[in-house]
Motif scaffolding. Structure first.
Motif, short mmCIF file in Angstrom:
data_model
loop_
_atom_site.label_atom_id
_atom_site.label_comp_id
_atom_site.label_asym_id
_atom_site.label_seq_id
_atom_site.Cartn_x
_atom_site.Cartn_y
_atom_site.Cartn_z
N LEU A 1 0.82 -1.21 0.00
CA LEU A 1 0.00 0.00 0.00
C LEU A 1 0.86 1.26 0.00
CD1 LEU A 1 -3.03 -0.70 2.35
CD2 LEU A 1 -3.10 0.00 -0.02
N LEU A 2 1.92 1.25 0.79
CA LEU A 2 2.80 2.42 0.83
C LEU A 2 3.51 2.62 -0.51
CD1 LEU A 2 4.32 2.17 4.40
CD2 LEU A 2 2.61 3.76 3.57
N LEU A 3 3.97 1.53 -1.12
CA LEU A 3 4.61 1.64 -2.43
C LEU A 3 3.64 2.15 -3.49
CD1 LEU A 3 6.89 -1.53 -2.54
CD2 LEU A 3 7.60 0.86 -2.41
N ALA A 4 2.41 1.65 -3.45
CA ALA A 4 1.40 2.13 -4.39
C ALA A 4 1.10 3.60 -4.16
CB ALA A 4 0.13 1.29 -4.26
N GLY A 5 1.05 4.02 -2.91
CA GLY A 5 0.81 5.43 -2.58
C GLY A 5 1.93 6.32 -3.07
N MET B 1 -5.23 11.84 -5.53
CA MET B 1 -6.27 11.28 -4.67
C MET B 1 -6.08 9.78 -4.46
SD MET B 1 -9.59 13.55 -5.61
CE MET B 1 -10.56 12.88 -4.31
N ALA B 2 -5.61 9.07 -5.48
CA ALA B 2 -5.33 7.65 -5.32
C ALA B 2 -4.19 7.43 -4.34
CB ALA B 2 -5.01 7.02 -6.67
N GLY B 3 -3.18 8.28 -4.40
CA GLY B 3 -2.08 8.20 -3.43
C GLY B 3 -2.55 8.47 -2.02
N LEU B 4 -3.40 9.49 -1.86
CA LEU B 4 -3.94 9.77 -0.53
C LEU B 4 -4.80 8.63 -0.03
CD1 LEU B 4 -4.90 13.54 -0.75
CD2 LEU B 4 -3.16 12.51 0.69
N LEU B 5 -5.52 7.99 -0.94
CA LEU B 5 -6.34 6.84 -0.55
C LEU B 5 -5.45 5.71 -0.02
CD1 LEU B 5 -9.12 5.42 -0.48
CD2 LEU B 5 -8.58 4.59 -2.76
N CYS B 6 -4.36 5.43 -0.69
CA CYS B 6 -3.45 4.38 -0.24
C CYS B 6 -2.84 4.73 1.11
CB CYS B 6 -2.34 4.16 -1.27
SG CYS B 6 -2.91 3.42 -2.80
N PHE B 7 -2.47 5.99 1.29
CA PHE B 7 -1.88 6.42 2.56
C PHE B 7 -2.90 6.48 3.69
CE2 PHE B 7 1.53 8.80 0.04
CZ PHE B 7 2.41 7.75 0.15
#
Length: 69
Positions: A6-10, A32-38
């Motif tokens: 999840l962190l790598l995807a973010g 927004m996708a990065g914030l969602l992962c984080f």
């Protein structure tokens, strides 16, 4: 393992968002996708995601009103 992915995807989404902020592209979607992962691990990211969602909703309503005229 799931947390690391999840962190790598973010991080990847945030980097793509920064790249597309310079080059024309869908930067807001990647931010927004990065914030969602984080947001799964960090409450502050969840707060910023909510702020982005509210701002995007408000701007879409504004544009709908302007385009309806």
């Amino acid at each position: 393992m799931k947390k690391i992915l999840l962190l790598l995807a973010g991080v990847l989404c945030m980097l793509l968002g920064l790249f597309f902020a310079i080059v024309p592209g869908p930067s807001l979607i990647f931010f927004m996708a990065g914030l969602l992962c984080f947001s799964f691990d960090y409450p502050k990211a969840r707060h910023y995601l909510r702020l982005c969602q509210k701002a995007l909703t408000k701007s879409c309503r504004y544009l709908d009103k302007k385009l309806a005229r």
